[in-house]
Design an enzyme around this catalytic site. Structure first.
Site, PDB file in Angstrom:
ATOM      1  N   SER A   1      22.315  58.849  86.506  1.00  0.00           N
ATOM      2  CA  SER A   1      23.037  59.988  87.069  1.00  0.00           C
ATOM      3  C   SER A   1      24.455  59.975  86.495  1.00  0.00           C
ATOM      4  O   SER A   1      24.940  58.926  86.057  1.00  0.00           O
ATOM      5  CB  SER A   1      23.092  59.822  88.593  1.00  0.00           C
ATOM      6  OG  SER A   1      24.070  60.675  89.150  1.00  0.00           O
TER       7      SER A   1
ATOM      8  N   TYR B   1      24.465  55.245  96.288  1.00  0.00           N
ATOM      9  CA  TYR B   1      23.716  55.982  95.261  1.00  0.00           C
ATOM     10  C   TYR B   1      24.377  55.761  93.898  1.00  0.00           C
ATOM     11  O   TYR B   1      23.726  55.393  92.923  1.00  0.00           O
ATOM     12  CB  TYR B   1      23.673  57.477  95.615  1.00  0.00           C
ATOM     13  CG  TYR B   1      22.983  58.329  94.567  1.00  0.00           C
ATOM     14  CD1 TYR B   1      21.594  58.455  94.551  1.00  0.00           C
ATOM     15  CD2 TYR B   1      23.710  59.006  93.581  1.00  0.00           C
ATOM     16  CE1 TYR B   1      20.956  59.225  93.587  1.00  0.00           C
ATOM     17  CE2 TYR B   1      23.084  59.776  92.621  1.00  0.00           C
ATOM     18  CZ  TYR B   1      21.709  59.890  92.633  1.00  0.00           C
ATOM     19  OH  TYR B   1      21.080  60.651  91.663  1.00  0.00           O
TER      20      TYR B   1
HETATM   21  P1  NDP Z   1      13.802  64.713  94.742  1.00  0.00           P
HETATM   22  O1  NDP Z   1      14.439  64.253  96.010  1.00  0.00           O
HETATM   23  O2  NDP Z   1      13.510  66.134  94.556  1.00  0.00           O
HETATM   24  O3  NDP Z   1      12.463  63.882  94.476  1.00  0.00           O
HETATM   25  C1  NDP Z   1      12.494  62.485  94.606  1.00  0.00           C
HETATM   26  C2  NDP Z   1      11.093  61.939  94.539  1.00  0.00           C
HETATM   27  O4  NDP Z   1      11.178  60.544  94.836  1.00  0.00           O
HETATM   28  C3  NDP Z   1      10.166  62.563  95.576  1.00  0.00           C
HETATM   29  O5  NDP Z   1       8.882  62.714  95.030  1.00  0.00           O
HETATM   30  C4  NDP Z   1      10.166  61.518  96.690  1.00  0.00           C
HETATM   31  O6  NDP Z   1       8.972  61.494  97.435  1.00  0.00           O
HETATM   32  C5  NDP Z   1      10.287  60.244  95.886  1.00  0.00           C
HETATM   33  N1  NDP Z   1      10.801  59.182  96.755  1.00  0.00           N
HETATM   34  C6  NDP Z   1      11.959  59.176  97.446  1.00  0.00           C
HETATM   35  N2  NDP Z   1      12.020  58.080  98.211  1.00  0.00           N
HETATM   36  C7  NDP Z   1      10.893  57.386  97.993  1.00  0.00           C
HETATM   37  C8  NDP Z   1      10.365  56.180  98.516  1.00  0.00           C
HETATM   38  N3  NDP Z   1      11.011  55.465  99.444  1.00  0.00           N
HETATM   39  N4  NDP Z   1       9.157  55.753  98.095  1.00  0.00           N
HETATM   40  C9  NDP Z   1       8.466  56.473  97.171  1.00  0.00           C
HETATM   41  N5  NDP Z   1       8.905  57.625  96.648  1.00  0.00           N
HETATM   42  C10 NDP Z   1      10.109  58.076  97.065  1.00  0.00           C
HETATM   43  O7  NDP Z   1      14.779  64.160  93.585  1.00  0.00           O
HETATM   44  P2  NDP Z   1      15.055  64.730  92.115  1.00  0.00           P
HETATM   45  O8  NDP Z   1      13.793  65.184  91.522  1.00  0.00           O
HETATM   46  O9  NDP Z   1      16.224  65.597  92.188  1.00  0.00           O
HETATM   47  O10 NDP Z   1      15.533  63.378  91.398  1.00  0.00           O
HETATM   48  C11 NDP Z   1      14.732  62.651  90.492  1.00  0.00           C
HETATM   49  C12 NDP Z   1      15.606  61.605  89.842  1.00  0.00           C
HETATM   50  O11 NDP Z   1      16.657  62.248  89.105  1.00  0.00           O
HETATM   51  C13 NDP Z   1      16.299  60.653  90.823  1.00  0.00           C
HETATM   52  O12 NDP Z   1      16.316  59.366  90.273  1.00  0.00           O
HETATM   53  C14 NDP Z   1      17.708  61.192  90.914  1.00  0.00           C
HETATM   54  O13 NDP Z   1      18.626  60.199  91.265  1.00  0.00           O
HETATM   55  C15 NDP Z   1      17.915  61.697  89.501  1.00  0.00           C
HETATM   56  N6  NDP Z   1      18.943  62.731  89.373  1.00  0.00           N
HETATM   57  C16 NDP Z   1      18.771  63.971  89.934  1.00  0.00           C
HETATM   58  C17 NDP Z   1      19.725  64.946  89.796  1.00  0.00           C
HETATM   59  C18 NDP Z   1      19.574  66.325  90.375  1.00  0.00           C
HETATM   60  O14 NDP Z   1      20.519  67.141  90.279  1.00  0.00           O
HETATM   61  N7  NDP Z   1      18.452  66.644  90.994  1.00  0.00           N
HETATM   62  C19 NDP Z   1      20.988  64.684  89.046  1.00  0.00           C
HETATM   63  C20 NDP Z   1      21.062  63.358  88.481  1.00  0.00           C
HETATM   64  C21 NDP Z   1      20.068  62.437  88.649  1.00  0.00           C
HETATM   65  P3  NDP Z   1       8.777  62.459  98.726  1.00  0.00           P
HETATM   66  O15 NDP Z   1       8.965  63.858  98.227  1.00  0.00           O
HETATM   67  O16 NDP Z   1       7.395  62.173  99.144  1.00  0.00           O
HETATM   68  O17 NDP Z   1       9.812  62.050  99.702  1.00  0.00           O
END
Ligand code: NDP
Length: 258
Positions: free
Chosen positions: A160, A173
């Site tokens: 990130s 985070y």
């Molecule tokens: P979302 O919150 O939309 O999706 C996250 C995913 O991770 C979901 O499928 C969620 O499952 C899963 N997840 C969360 N907690 C757990 C857990 N305890 N066990 C198993 N699975 C888990 O996030 P994004 O798609 O936005 O982010 C994806 C990646 O990109 C992350 O690493 C984030 O830090 C990074 N990122 C995102 C940015 C953005 O603007 N979106 C910017 C910079 C980095 P469920 O839906 O079932 O809870």
């Protein structure tokens, strides 16, 4: 209103880029992970879908099956409770199913509270670090023997902007993403001598997902790039075209412009 995004780099993935490759995506049920998993399958990969919510993983499984005719493996697991025993079980399960593993996209993460370090609750701190960092280390360590069996393998850690430059209120985070960058570099350095495994970090940048909406509730999501906009870099890093890169930090924003 969001302008259309055009590729800045002329990377065009071959339609068979990931044929005969097996790829594990964490957090595959939603957001960027969901689109990455579907995209990898469209480019020929067999998918292992790991995530928290079974219903969401089933839906990704069905979409992949409909589009490609392939059946993915589903692993419902809450990474907040993932430990050394879970890692052994994961390893045993995958060794029984696959002769090798060609890639892991470590994508699952949680945001945690956006608050000053001065007030940051320790339980939240530990939970964020466990999901965002410790589980990635445990999964990687357990699956390295399978990755070593692949002709060339790719580990992609999701970073990130706040994992590269610190920013107030992003607490655990931000720190967990700094540590993810460190894990990328240390592991890449360790593996480059005796393996064909490359390790890189990828910062998608602001993206239209549930996490972004949680972090910036007053922002208009329509102004943001979608997960699909980032797929050229996700494909490049997972496929053999990136085989010479390891220990590097990539930004998806460098790959397109408005
Ligand atoms: P979302 O919150 O939309 O999706 C996250 C995913 O991770 C979901 O499928 C969620 O499952 C899963 N997840 C969360 N907690 C757990 C857990 N305890 N066990 C198993 N699975 C888990 O996030 P994004 O798609 O936005 O982010 C994806 C990646 O990109 C992350 O690493 C984030 O830090 C990074 N990122 C995102 C940015 C953005 O603007 N979106 C910017 C910079 C980095 P469920 O839906 O079932 O809870």
């Amino acid at each position: 209103m969001r302008k259309s995004l055009k590729p800045r780099k002329a990377y065009q993935a071959d339609p068979t880029l990931l044929a005969n490759r097996t790829i594990l995506v964490t957090g595959a049920g939603d957001g960027i992970g969901r689109i990455a998993a579907i995209t990898y399958a469209q480019y020929g990969a067999d998918l292992i879908l790991l995530g928290r919510t079974r219903r969401k993983l089933d839906s990704v499984h069905d979409e992949i099956a409909e589009e490609t005719g392939q059946s993915s493996l589903i692993i419902p697991v809450d990474l907040a409770n993932f430990d050394a025993k879970s890692a052994v079980e994961l390893k045993r399960g995958l060794e029984g199913e696959y002769s090798c593993l060609d890639g892991i996209l470590h994508n699952a993460s949680i945001l945690g509270p956006k608050t000053k370090i001065e007030q940051y609750p320790f339980d939240d701190w530990m939970r964020v670090f466990h999901v965002n960092l410790h589980s990635s280390y445990l999964i990687t360590q357990a699956l390295l023997p399978l990755l070593r069996k692949a002709p060339d393998a790719s580990i992609v850690f999701t970073s990130s902007g706040v994992g590269r430059v610190g920013r107030a209120y992003w607490g655990a985070y931000s720190l967990s993403k700094f540590a993810t960058e460190g894990l990328t570099q240390v592991l890449a350095d360790e593996l480059k001598e005796d393996s064909n495994i490359r390790v890189n970090s990828l910062n998608p940048g602001a993206t239209r997902t549930a996490m972004r909406a949680e972090a910036f509730p007053s922002e208009d999501p329509q102004t943001l790039p979608t997960p699909k906009d980032h797929m050229p870099l996700y494909l490049y890093l997972m496929g053999p075209d990136s085989s010479k890169h390891t220990g590097m930090s990539f930004n998806s924003n460098d790959w397109y412009h408005e």
